[in-house]
Design a protein around this motif. Structure first.
Motif, mmCIF file in Angstrom:
data_model
loop_
_atom_site.group_PDB
_atom_site.id
_atom_site.type_symbol
_atom_site.label_atom_id
_atom_site.label_comp_id
_atom_site.label_asym_id
_atom_site.label_seq_id
_atom_site.Cartn_x
_atom_site.Cartn_y
_atom_site.Cartn_z
ATOM 1 N N PHE A 117 0.937 -1.135 0.053
ATOM 2 C CA PHE A 117 0.056 0.029 -0.144
ATOM 3 C C PHE A 117 0.905 1.340 0.011
ATOM 4 N N ALA A 118 2.062 1.289 0.548
ATOM 5 C CA ALA A 118 2.863 2.327 0.946
ATOM 6 C C ALA A 118 3.449 2.880 -0.705
ATOM 7 N N LYS A 119 3.694 1.756 -1.416
ATOM 8 C CA LYS A 119 4.179 1.969 -2.896
ATOM 9 C C LYS A 119 3.205 2.698 -3.846
ATOM 10 N N GLN A 120 1.618 2.393 -3.358
ATOM 11 C CA GLN A 120 0.871 2.971 -4.249
ATOM 12 C C GLN A 120 -0.034 4.230 -3.525
ATOM 13 N N ASN A 121 0.524 4.691 -2.301
ATOM 14 C CA ASN A 121 -0.141 5.728 -1.757
ATOM 15 C C ASN A 121 -1.732 5.485 -1.173
ATOM 16 N N VAL A 122 -1.774 4.071 -1.074
ATOM 17 C CA VAL A 122 -3.085 3.585 -0.303
ATOM 18 C C VAL A 122 -2.883 3.853 1.120
ATOM 19 N N PRO A 123 -4.134 4.147 1.681
ATOM 20 C CA PRO A 123 -4.012 4.238 3.327
ATOM 21 C C PRO A 123 -3.733 2.989 3.773
ATOM 22 N N LEU A 124 -2.841 2.921 4.717
ATOM 23 C CA LEU A 124 -2.278 1.667 5.446
ATOM 24 C C LEU A 124 -3.423 1.096 6.180
ATOM 25 N N GLU A 125 -4.258 1.867 6.532
ATOM 26 C CA GLU A 125 -5.625 1.221 7.382
ATOM 27 C C GLU A 125 -6.327 0.301 6.278
ATOM 28 N N ILE A 126 -6.237 0.259 5.126
ATOM 29 C CA ILE A 126 -6.897 -0.573 4.347
ATOM 30 C C ILE A 126 -6.645 -2.064 4.781
ATOM 31 N N LYS A 127 -5.465 -2.245 5.379
ATOM 32 C CA LYS A 127 -5.061 -3.930 5.868
ATOM 33 C C LYS A 127 -6.104 -4.227 6.767
ATOM 34 N N TYR A 128 -6.983 -3.648 7.318
ATOM 35 C CA TYR A 128 -8.119 -4.004 8.283
ATOM 36 C C TYR A 128 -9.052 -4.767 7.349
ATOM 37 N N LEU A 129 -9.169 -4.118 6.205
ATOM 38 C CA LEU A 129 -10.002 -4.849 5.095
ATOM 39 C C LEU A 129 -10.054 -6.312 5.072
#
Length: 609
Positions: A148-160
């Motif tokens: 996610f860090a590589k694509q600038n996606v919020p790290l909170e998406i991991k909880y999904l």
């Protein structure tokens, strides 16, 4: 003169006694010449990397445990956010904590009664599940955060991934969505995930997470709101667009929520509730049950020839379940080899070191084994085309298995070398839940003998049929496990050699994650005692002198004549026979008129009756 004769007689007497002692020593010092298997000879030549870091204990049962996935999926689909839950969590305190989460997150996290109800429902009913999920997250979350860090996606998406699959890469929904991120077949193909007979990259944590990251980025470019991105991930962008139109052009999730499909209405609140429990788990007394292997403690090696997980486990002395956990995208427990395509095997770093240092011997062993893929070892028969029909018919018979405490579809599938989907298909199961005591069907078609690979003279068809029938009867009768109690001086290697098995198989049977054994520990050697024979009994060197054999036999018999033995808790025919030198399991059965190892505490057995 008399003195000389007496001296001579005494010296002769001592000489005879000395000779007798030498003979006795020779008798008891002879060591059996045990033939070692090709697998053992290969492993004995391995170079060891003593500096390799030892991998943490794996929580391997979580690999095949789908119960959390079933429970959470059912919760999210049926949870009613309008129903209040009686759980101790003051509303004002919850509002403060949600505000703290909102300040450091790109998501708009606001208090509402529906979210409070879902959080309290999870706290009341799913505390234990979240404790296990947090343990698994130690392995998977670093993978997600890196992608996610590589694509600038919020790290909170991991909880999904917790909401989607309960962090199980083998999870499959009723609609066929697969893996940690629950991609459908078409979506997986759209994002270049490889899906074929051997491989399903929807179950590959790294590749599937990269695809998920790409999807999230594209959806954010369309909607410009992360809550709507999550809603589109669940129900599709089309349904989100419809909800926006029906709400009169509103573009916030909570404004269009009532116009979304019912499941999606609980989806985003379930995501936020999951985030809350992970962020404030200590405040609610939720802690990981135990640590799993960390991602940075593993590495990959490119495979140069097709090999099975079983072969890798045997060679590297590690449980197959550990290999499955680290390589979930290989559907058949086989790492394939395709021309011009690279396939990688992920292993703990110390095992990678062993693999790389001994690749030549490993591939030689795999090649050797590929030439003997035919009959089960216990048949020990050569098959001709004439016997093919009989064998195929017998090996395709259906077996029945009764569900015991602790069983789940994953563990049963692993035990019978089939897939969870196979078990569900054979038994018309719509979910992954299993009732205690339920009898399920297991088809053994995968074990059909590959007779085309065998070139041997013809044998008597009747002999083959009798051998197959006797094997089937063994399987269908109530097989008794063979157990062994660890004594001083034992180790896994010596026990494996004694019973003609491997260290990896002993670890698998006994859920061992290391080679350490406690004195007095009971090990399961085989699930069927009838299939095991002690190796030295077949391979020991015959003693040259018949007089020594006779001496041993007489001494043993004299010691045990007329003796009775009362069975203690934990005893087996094998353990009892070892208490009496020269006595075998067959002897005890014969003397006491028993057929199976069905012993009960207090039962009296005759020894040398």
């Amino acid at each position: 003169m008399i003195i000389r004769k007496v001296s001579l007689a005494v010296s002769v007497l001592f000489s005879i006694a000395g000779f007798a002692q030498d003979v006795a020593k020779t008798d008891f010092q002879i060591k059996p010449d045990v033939k070692i298997s090709y697998l053992d000879s290969v492993k004995s030549s391995f170079k060891k990397d003593e500096l390799a870091t030892k991998v943490d204990s794996l929580w391997m049962k979580e690999l095949v445990s789908l119960d959390i996935y079933d429970d959470l999926t059912k919760d999210i689909q049926t949870i009613n956010s309008d129903v209040s839950v009686d759980e101790e969590l003051p509303t004002e305190l919850l509002k403060q904590r949600l505000q703290v989460m909102n300040e450091k997150s790109p998501f708009e996290i606001e208090y509402n009664q529906g979210l409070e109800n879902i959080i309290k429902s999870f706290l009341k009913n799913r505390k234990k599940s979240f404790s296990r999920l947090m343990s698994l997250s130690e392995y998977y979350f670093p993978i997600f955060e890196d992608a996610f860090a590589k694509q600038n996606v919020p790290l909170e998406i991991k909880y999904l991934a917790v909401v989607e699959s309960a962090l199980n890469p083998k999870a499959v929904s009723k609609m066929g969505a697969t893996g940690l991120w629950q991609f459908m077949y078409g979506t997986g193909k759209q994002y270049d995930l490889k899906i074929d007979s051997y491989i399903d990259e929807r179950s590959d944590p790294m590749k599937a997470t990269a695809a998920c990251s790409e999807y999230m980025t594209k959806m954010f470019n369309i909607f410009g709101d992360w809550e709507l991105v999550l809603a589109s991930y669940n129900s599709g962008p089309g349904n989100v667009t419809k909800a926006i139109r029906r709400s009169g052009g509103k573009t916030k999730y909570w404004d269009i929520r009532n116009h979304l499909p019912k499941e999606t209405q609980g989806y985003v609140p379930a995501f936020l509730a999951t985030m809350y429990l992970f962020e404030f788990h200590k405040e609610h007394g939720i802690n990981p049950e135990r640590a799993v292997v960390k991602n940075f403690e593993t590495d990959t090696v490119q495979i140069k020839s097709q090999m099975s997980f079983k072969q890798i486990a045997d060679l590297l002395d590690m449980p197959q379940a550990q290999i499955q956990l680290l390589n979930p995208s290989y559907k058949l427990n086989v790492v394939p080899f395709y021309q011009n395509e690279a396939h990688y095997l992920r292993l703990p770093k110390d095992k990678i070191a062993t693999f790389v240092s001994n690749e030549d011997q490993i591939y030689a062993y795999v090649k050797h084994q590929s030439q003997f893929k035919s009959l089960p070892a216990r048949l020990a028969l050569k098959v001709t085309p004439r016997a093919k029909n009989t064998l195929e018919k017998s090996t395709q018979d259906i077996q029945f298995y009764k569900v015991r405490k602790g069983d789940n579809l994953g563990s049963i599938a692993d035990k019978y070398d089939c897939s969870i989907l196979d078990l569900k298909k054979w038994n018309n199961l719509k979910s992954n839940s299993l009732a205690l005591g339920k009898t399920i069907k297991i088809k053994s078609a995968d074990s059909v003998v590959k007779t085309k690979e065998i070139k041997t003279p013809e044998i008597d068809k009747k002999a083959v049929e009798e051998a197959v029938a006797s094997t089937d009867n063994k399987d269908k009768s109530g097989a008794k496990p063979l157990e062994y109690v660890v004594v001083s001086g034992d180790n896994l290697g010596s026990i494996a050699k004694k019973f003609g098995t491997t260290i990896a198989e002993l670890k698998e049977l006994n859920d061992l994650t290391s080679n350490n054994l406690g004195l007095g520990k009971t090990l399961v050697i085989s699930k069927n005692a009838a299939e095991i024979e002690v190796v030295p009994a077949e391979n020991t060197v015959a003693v040259a002198s018949n007089s020594i054999d006779t001496f041993k036999k007489k001494a043993t018999t004299a010691k045990n004549i007329g003796e009775d033995y009362y069975v203690k808790k934990g005893d087996s025919l094998y353990s009892i026979s070892k208490k009496y030198p020269g006595v075998t399991i067959s002897d005890i059965k014969k003397w006491n008129g028993i057929k199976e190892d069905d012993l009960k505490p207090g039962m009296k057995l005759k020894i040398n009756g």
